[in-house]
Scaffold this motif. Structure first.
Motif, mmCIF file in Angstrom:
data_model
loop_
_atom_site.group_PDB
_atom_site.id
_atom_site.type_symbol
_atom_site.label_atom_id
_atom_site.label_comp_id
_atom_site.label_asym_id
_atom_site.label_seq_id
_atom_site.Cartn_x
_atom_site.Cartn_y
_atom_site.Cartn_z
ATOM 1 N N ASN A 179 0.855 -1.179 0.000
ATOM 2 C CA ASN A 179 0.000 0.000 0.000
ATOM 3 C C ASN A 179 0.897 1.238 0.000
ATOM 4 O O ASN A 179 0.987 1.971 0.972
ATOM 5 C CB ASN A 179 -0.918 -0.023 1.217
ATOM 6 N N PHE A 180 1.539 1.453 -1.119
ATOM 7 C CA PHE A 180 2.619 2.428 -1.251
ATOM 8 C C PHE A 180 2.229 3.840 -0.822
ATOM 9 O O PHE A 180 2.889 4.450 0.012
ATOM 10 C CB PHE A 180 3.116 2.427 -2.705
ATOM 11 N N LYS A 181 1.154 4.368 -1.385
ATOM 12 C CA LYS A 181 0.788 5.759 -1.117
ATOM 13 C C LYS A 181 0.410 5.962 0.354
ATOM 14 O O LYS A 181 0.809 6.957 0.971
ATOM 15 C CB LYS A 181 -0.347 6.199 -2.031
ATOM 16 N N ASN A 182 -0.304 5.025 0.928
ATOM 17 C CA ASN A 182 -0.679 5.125 2.333
ATOM 18 C C ASN A 182 0.552 5.068 3.233
ATOM 19 O O ASN A 182 0.688 5.853 4.174
ATOM 20 C CB ASN A 182 -1.677 4.019 2.693
ATOM 21 N N PHE B 214 5.682 10.424 5.825
ATOM 22 C CA PHE B 214 5.814 11.881 5.798
ATOM 23 C C PHE B 214 5.169 12.532 7.012
ATOM 24 O O PHE B 214 5.643 13.560 7.483
ATOM 25 C CB PHE B 214 5.245 12.465 4.508
ATOM 26 N N ASN B 215 4.105 11.938 7.520
ATOM 27 C CA ASN B 215 3.447 12.496 8.705
ATOM 28 C C ASN B 215 4.204 12.185 9.999
ATOM 29 O O ASN B 215 3.936 12.792 11.022
ATOM 30 C CB ASN B 215 2.003 11.998 8.801
ATOM 31 N N SER B 216 5.151 11.256 9.930
ATOM 32 C CA SER B 216 5.867 10.865 11.142
ATOM 33 C C SER B 216 7.254 11.491 11.261
ATOM 34 O O SER B 216 7.919 11.311 12.277
ATOM 35 C CB SER B 216 5.992 9.339 11.196
ATOM 36 N N CYS C 253 5.076 9.538 -9.601
ATOM 37 C CA CYS C 253 3.945 10.463 -9.725
ATOM 38 C C CYS C 253 3.086 10.464 -8.466
ATOM 39 O O CYS C 253 2.618 11.524 -8.028
ATOM 40 C CB CYS C 253 3.094 10.105 -10.946
ATOM 41 N N GLU C 254 2.897 9.286 -7.862
ATOM 42 C CA GLU C 254 2.142 9.201 -6.605
ATOM 43 C C GLU C 254 2.833 10.003 -5.512
ATOM 44 O O GLU C 254 2.176 10.703 -4.727
ATOM 45 C CB GLU C 254 2.007 7.742 -6.153
ATOM 46 N N LEU C 255 4.167 9.909 -5.459
ATOM 47 C CA LEU C 255 4.913 10.655 -4.444
ATOM 48 C C LEU C 255 4.834 12.157 -4.685
ATOM 49 O O LEU C 255 4.673 12.928 -3.740
ATOM 50 C CB LEU C 255 6.382 10.203 -4.432
#
Length: 135
Positions: A82-85, A91-93, A120-122
């Motif tokens: 689940n790459f994007k999650n 990034f939030n951590s 592109c997702e990143l």
């Protein structure tokens, strides 16, 4: 360094990793990483960011050596289904001072490995999370 009675710390070891990475001495990067762990020093966000940066400059055939270091340094940097999650959680951590560097390195790695959809997702995630402002 140890023979001269200098106590290695995260800053010094991060600098050595960057130096060896630029010199394309992947085995020495791994050696420094192992020394960090043997000294009981926990890799911090800047050290992990440095490892990611070195990975963007490392030939594909040697990347597996550094992937092992990344996985041992920070479980949040392991690959995931689940790459994007997982990227969002990463990034939030982490601190705001390293988010852009992490995102840039991860995008570069994806491009270098021809994983353009993930790159592109990143980028999209970086814009959504306001890591990149004004794009």
């Amino acid at each position: 360094m140890l023979e001269a009675d200098f106590e290695p710390n995260t800053f010094i070891l991060t600098s050595l990793v960057q130096f060896y990475g630029k010199a394309k001495r992947t085995d020495d990067v791994v050696k420094i990483f192992n020394q960090l762990l043997e000294l009981g020093i926990t890799p911090d966000e800047r050290f992990c960011g440095c490892l990611l940066n070195v990975m963007t400059q490392t030939p594909k055939e040697e990347l597996c050596k550094l992937v092992n270091c990344i996985e041992r340094a920070d479980e949040k940097l392991e690959s995931s289904e689940n790459f994007k999650n997982e990227a969002s959680q990463l990034f939030n951590s982490i601190g705001s001072d390293v988010k852009k560097a992490y995102c840039n390195c991860l995008i570069d790695l994806c491009v270098n490995l021809n994983l353009l959809e993930r790159a592109c997702e990143l980028l999209d995630l970086g814009i959504t999370l306001q890591i990149y402002i004004g794009l």
